[in-house]
Design an enzyme around this catalytic site. Structure first.
Site, PDB file in Angstrom:
ATOM      1  N   ARG A 550       0.817  -1.199   0.000  1.00 31.63           N
ATOM      2  CA  ARG A 550       0.000   0.000   0.000  1.00 31.63           C
ATOM      3  C   ARG A 550       0.855   1.254   0.000  1.00 31.63           C
ATOM      4  O   ARG A 550       1.959   1.271   0.532  1.00 31.63           O
ATOM      5  CB  ARG A 550      -0.895   0.045   1.240  1.00 31.63           C
ATOM      6  CG  ARG A 550      -1.929  -1.081   1.244  1.00 31.63           C
ATOM      7  CD  ARG A 550      -2.812  -0.976   2.457  1.00 31.63           C
ATOM      8  NE  ARG A 550      -1.991  -0.735   3.629  1.00 31.63           N
ATOM      9  CZ  ARG A 550      -2.415  -0.065   4.695  1.00 31.63           C
ATOM     10  NH1 ARG A 550      -3.619   0.449   4.717  1.00 31.63           N
ATOM     11  NH2 ARG A 550      -1.621   0.102   5.730  1.00 31.63           N
ATOM     12  N   SER A 611       8.387  -4.882   6.369  1.00 34.63           N
ATOM     13  CA  SER A 611       8.236  -5.915   7.399  1.00 34.63           C
ATOM     14  C   SER A 611       9.094  -7.141   7.128  1.00 34.63           C
ATOM     15  O   SER A 611       8.586  -8.257   7.013  1.00 34.63           O
ATOM     16  CB  SER A 611       6.774  -6.309   7.509  1.00 34.63           C
ATOM     17  OG  SER A 611       5.968  -5.185   7.396  1.00 34.63           O
ATOM     18  N   ASP A 665       6.998  -3.271  10.709  1.00 34.30           N
ATOM     19  CA  ASP A 665       5.554  -3.153  10.965  1.00 34.30           C
ATOM     20  C   ASP A 665       5.211  -3.271  12.449  1.00 34.30           C
ATOM     21  O   ASP A 665       4.243  -2.669  12.917  1.00 34.30           O
ATOM     22  CB  ASP A 665       4.738  -4.144  10.131  1.00 34.30           C
ATOM     23  CG  ASP A 665       5.166  -5.577  10.315  1.00 34.30           C
ATOM     24  OD1 ASP A 665       6.228  -5.820  10.919  1.00 34.30           O
ATOM     25  OD2 ASP A 665       4.446  -6.474   9.848  1.00 34.30           O
TER      26      ASP A 665
HETATM   27 MG    MG Z   1       0.477  -6.346   8.253  1.00 31.94          MG
END
Ligand code: MG
Ligand code: ADP
Length: 920
Positions: A550, A611, A665
């Protein structure tokens, strides 16, 4: 007068609807723990949780205590769908007076019957070492607490043996049987001809005796249900329309509050004969019923049974005739005194009369045989009355059945119910219109249900053998299931050990020298403060490393945070292609986003939520240590990810952004929650993967210079155990799952916990259980061999409370599996075991973290908040609860609050950039 009599014996449909409602109410009352004691419809749990599936095999003994006899039966099943069971019977008359004598004598007699029967029917050489299971049909009201444990509540039917009420009748029978096997004081066997052997007995010669074990006690109605379940179809309701009346059905086990069982179904013996004893039948009870009741041995009791049981139907007819004779509507001018005699009309008479509708002479013959002098008209009326009384009995049975069917349909959460109903008894067998009335009236009253009536043959005998066989099948299955699942069930000690291991790995990860050999990397993040609420500005954020990629714009103002975002797909080809392609694609997405959001002219600070494990050397400098979660783009490991992104921007000549921070994250999640709750100093992810971060004292962080303040440590706990320290926990299933990933041997802790793997673990267990014939009747399911076909979201659906059977079926249809109800229950247990273990392990890891923070701060009690993100944590129905309960147990001195992060990766990355700005 005759018309009036017939009218009050026929019940209008609205009244039947009302009665059905009352019956359902009373059933609920009987099932509820609070109201069970007062309930007239007792709804007794039978502890029979399954119907035959045709695989039952072996020899089964049955002994049934009847009114004046003991019946014994030996049934051999061949596992062939129970198509052709072999059966041998024997009947023994009860000795005079035994029903009034000592209980011990009664049970000794029953045991002797069994011994004699065995001596006559089996040869001593066959299977003699095998234990022979016995089912005991005992038709008295008992409080059953297990299939083979039942306390007699009261005798009835003329029995009154001493020393039995309040005792476990299974234990009494077993003791009597064992006594048969033992030589008595004089050293001589008391009976049984050496046919019995108690478990511990070494007295009898091998090959000469066998151990008989009472494995099930049951009531005759349940037997009826079980016999009708032969030949491959399940029968889930049974009705006995005989001298008395009763019904049983398979209820959802969680509704049977008087039994412990909560999953699956259990057969409930309704004991509906007592329906109406507290009022609800009052408006249907005619003066004739009243008279029958008053003359009975138990007035006021068993009122429903007295309207429908064949023991009473002749009596009802007699009282109608008495009333009509008194009103001079029948037998006028003749002597009808015989009608005063109790029991002159039997069920047999009634059946002969209605079954010979055309022949008035038959009626005349019967009445004249009783000494009456009926006119032609009397005979016609007699026929009408008998028809009305029998028809009413059938109608009332149908109403009770409709109540049960509707209740089943409703509690199974179905729009419509198809079910087989086994029926047995004199009324059903002798009165041809019974079945027709049963079908049509129950259809009118419960139009949502479609019942198929099956005639039962010898429910109490054959059925009891089936119950016994099913009980043994289930016990064997339970043992086998437990054996498969045992390695996945963790004890408290196991978890304490995991917690200690995690703690020692954390310490090693923090130490400068020990860091390289620790499986938990404990990576510094260069995030030294959590938000204080004064942050502001406009930021771009990227979120890479989850299910979705995103791009976001985040506006932080005094009034709060607003965001806009767009999801972009990264094709698998790119996640596993070259690094340049991957980062070029990311820049293309950013350009597209900025264009759509009208942000091309600005240069915005960008926080990059990435992440994957990175060795961070500054807030905006981070070397990728390894890919996880299915990524494998080449040329990235060992490189500075921020630089890779900047290089791509240069290649694409994109100047609208400035990368200021790379954020894991977990950190983003902690920061996002920290904006709302200053106590949030831990971040936790349980989604595709799992990881955690927390605020550590700088003086403990050996891998970064400086001793002042705190720094957020990205634990990378997914790799916990990669050095072998968790090997003792890995099961066969975990090994198989690990071997099929793109990073075998890596992220071992994560592979026990996170969304990417739980479905796979469950799938592996299902495959093994199918191979072991524990599921789907051992039929192979080709689709179940496909990797990742069993999604982790299926666990959420399957474990949802109340067992949403329809949804489980929908999942299984997708997998082209034909599952029985019991398959569904077992699948649920598998899912629960796997998700529970995941939550418990996660809790053990978290316990190590909070306990370390408590020690760091030198407090007895630590209050701390964990910011959590991840779809598994958020959507699984039990995961968060299991996690929190286990954590409370393992870290009792920490008061831990969990806060769900809303869009931590976006918000958090922007906040990291903003906090860095503020701190600077
Ligand atoms: Mg996630
Ligand atoms: P990520 O961790 O990749 O950022 P999520 O937090 O959304 O993304 O987690 C996605 C994972 O959650 C999927 O891999 C899937 O296994 C799991 N998942 C998706 N839906 C559910 C659900 N309803 N119940 C449990 N787990 C789910």
């Amino acid at each position: 007068q005759i018309q009036r009599a017939l009218r009050i014996l026929s019940i209008p449909l609205e009244r039947l609807h009302v009665m059905k409602g009352h019956m359902i109410e009373d059933m609920c009352k009987g099932l509820s723990r609070q109201t069970h004691a007062q309930a007239k419809v007792r709804m007794l749990p039978t502890y029979i949780c399954s119907t035959p599936n045709g695989t039952e095999k072996g020899n089964f003994l049955v002994v049934e205590l009847c009114q004046t006899q003991v019946r014994t039966l030996l049934v051999t099943l061949y596992g062939d769908g129970n198509l052709s069971p072999q059966m041998m019977y024997k009947i023994y008359d009860l000795p005079e007076g035994i029903t009034q004598g000592e209980g011990e004598a009664l049970f000794d007699f029953i045991a002797q019957c069994v011994a004699q029967f065995l001596a006559e029917t089996t040869s001593p050489d066959t299977d003699s070492e095998q234990c022979l299971p016995l089912g005991f049909v005992f038709p008295f009201t008992c409080r059953q607490t297990q299939l083979n444990k039942a306390e007699l509540l009261s005798w009835s039917k003329g029995f009154n043996c001493s020393g039995v009420v309040g005792k476990d009748v299974v234990a009494l029978l077993q003791a009597a049987i064992d006594k048969q096997a033992r030589p008595d004081k004089e050293g001589e066997a008391t009976g049984g001809g050496g046919w019995f052997k108690s478990k511990k007995s070494s007295q009898s010669a091998p090959g000469q005796s066998r151990h008989v074990e009472v494995v099930a006690l049951m009531n005759d109605t349940v037997g009826t249900m079980m016999t009708c379940s032969m030949e491959g179809r399940a029968c889930e309701v049974a009705m006995v329309a005989d001298k008395g009346s009763n019904c049983c059905f398979m209820a959802e086990a969680y509704l049977v509050e008087t039994a412990e069982e909560t999953s699956g179904r259990m057969c409930v013996n309704t004991e509906w004969g007592c329906f109406g004893d507290d009022g609800p039948l009052n408006d249907l009870f005619t003066p004739y019923d009243q008279a029958v009741d008053e003359e009975s041995s138990n007035p006021g009791e068993k009122r429903f049974e007295k309207m429908v049981g064949t023991l009473y139907l002749g009596e009802i007819v007699r009282h109608v005739l008495i009333a009509l004779t008194a009103e001079k509507a029948m037998f006028t001018g003749t002597d009808a005194a015989i009608l005063k005699e109790k029991g002159v009309f039997t069920m047999q008479h009634l059946l002969e009369i209605v079954n010979n509708e055309d022949s008035i002479t038959e009626v005349k013959r019967i009445l004249e045989a009783l000494g009456l002098q009926p006119s032609e008209r009397d005979c016609g009326r007699m026929q009408q009355i008998c028809r009305a009384v029998l028809g009413r009995a059938a109608t009332l049975h149908a109403t009770g059945l409709a109540a049960i069917l509707s209740y089943m349909c409703q509690t199974r959460d179905l729009e419509s119910l198809m079910v087989n109903v086994g029926v047995e008894g004199e009324l059903f067998a002798g009165y041809p219109r019974f079945e027709e009335i049963l079908m049509s009236v129950s259809r009118l009253l419960a139009p949502e249900c479609m019942a198929t009536i099956l005639a039962s043959r010898d429910g109490s005998g054959r059925g009891a053998a089936m119950v016994t066989a099913v009980a043994l099948r289930l016990a064997a299955q339970r043992r086998a299931v437990d054996e498969v699942l045992a390695p996945l069930r963790l004890s408290r000690d196991d978890l304490v050990k995991v917690q200690a291991l995690m703690r020692s790995e954390m310490d090693r990860g923090l130490g400068k020298e020990t860091n390289p050999s620790a499986s938990v990397r404990m990576l510094p993040t260069y995030v030294t403060h959590t938000p204080d609420g004064t942050e502001k500005g406009d930021f771009l954020a990227l979120d890479l490393g989850g299910t979705n990629f995103r791009v976001l714009v985040v506006r932080i103002t005094e009034g709060g945070i607003t965001m806009a975002s767009e999801i972009y797909v990264i094709p698998v080809g790119i996640t596993q292609g070259s690094g340049e392609e991957l980062f070029d694609h990311i820049i293309d997405c950013i350009i597209d986003f900025q264009t759509k959001q009208n942000l091309v002219t600005q240069i915005l600070p960008l926080g990059f939520t990435f992440s994957f494990p990175c060795q961070q050397v500054g807030l905006d400098k981070a070397l990728l240590l390894t890919w996880t979660k299915g990524f494998s783009a080449s040329g990235c490991v060992g490189q500075d990810v921020v630089q890779l992104l900047r290089d791509a921007a240069k290649r694409k000549r994109h100047l609208g952004m400035q990368v200021v921070a790379l954020v894991n994250d977990t950190v983003g999640t902690m920061m996002a929650c920290g904006y709302d709750d200053p106590k949030c100093e831990i971040g936790l992810i349980v989604g595709t993967g799992t990881n955690a971060c927390y605020m550590e004292e700088m003086k403990n962080v050996g891998t970064v210079d400086g001793d002042q303040g705190r720094m957020c440590i990205n634990m990378e706990w997914g790799a916990f155990g990669d050095n072998g320290c968790l090997d003792h926990l890995f099961t066969h299933f975990d090994h198989v799952v690990d071997e099929t990933t793109i990073n075998p041997g890596k992220q071992r802790f994560e592979k026990l916990i996170s969304g990417m793997y739980l479905g796979e673990i469950v799938r592996q267990i299902l495959v093994v259980m199918t191979q072991k014939d524990l599921l789907f009747q051992g039929k192979p399911c080709p689709k179940l061999q496909t990797k990742d076909i069993f999604k982790t979201k299926f666990l959420s659906t399957i474990e949802l409370n109340g067992l949403a059977l329809r949804q489980i079926r929908a999942i299984l249809n997708e997998l082209e599996i034909d599952a029985s109800f019991e398959d569904c229950v077992l699948m649920r247990e598998v899912c629960q075991t796997v998700s529970l273990r995941a939550a418990q392990l996660c809790a053990a890891g978290l316990a190590a973290v909070v306990e370390k923070m408590r020690e760091n701060r030198g407090v007895d009690q630590l209050s701390v908040t964990v910011g959590v993100d991840g779809t598994l944590y958020k959507l699984h129905p039990c995961f968060s609860n299991n996690l929190q309960t286990t954590l409370k147990d393992l870290a009792p001195n920490c008061n831990v609050t969990f806060m769900l992060s809303e869009d931590g990766s976006g918000k958090g990355a922007a906040l990291v950039a903003a906090v860095a700005d503020r701190a600077a």
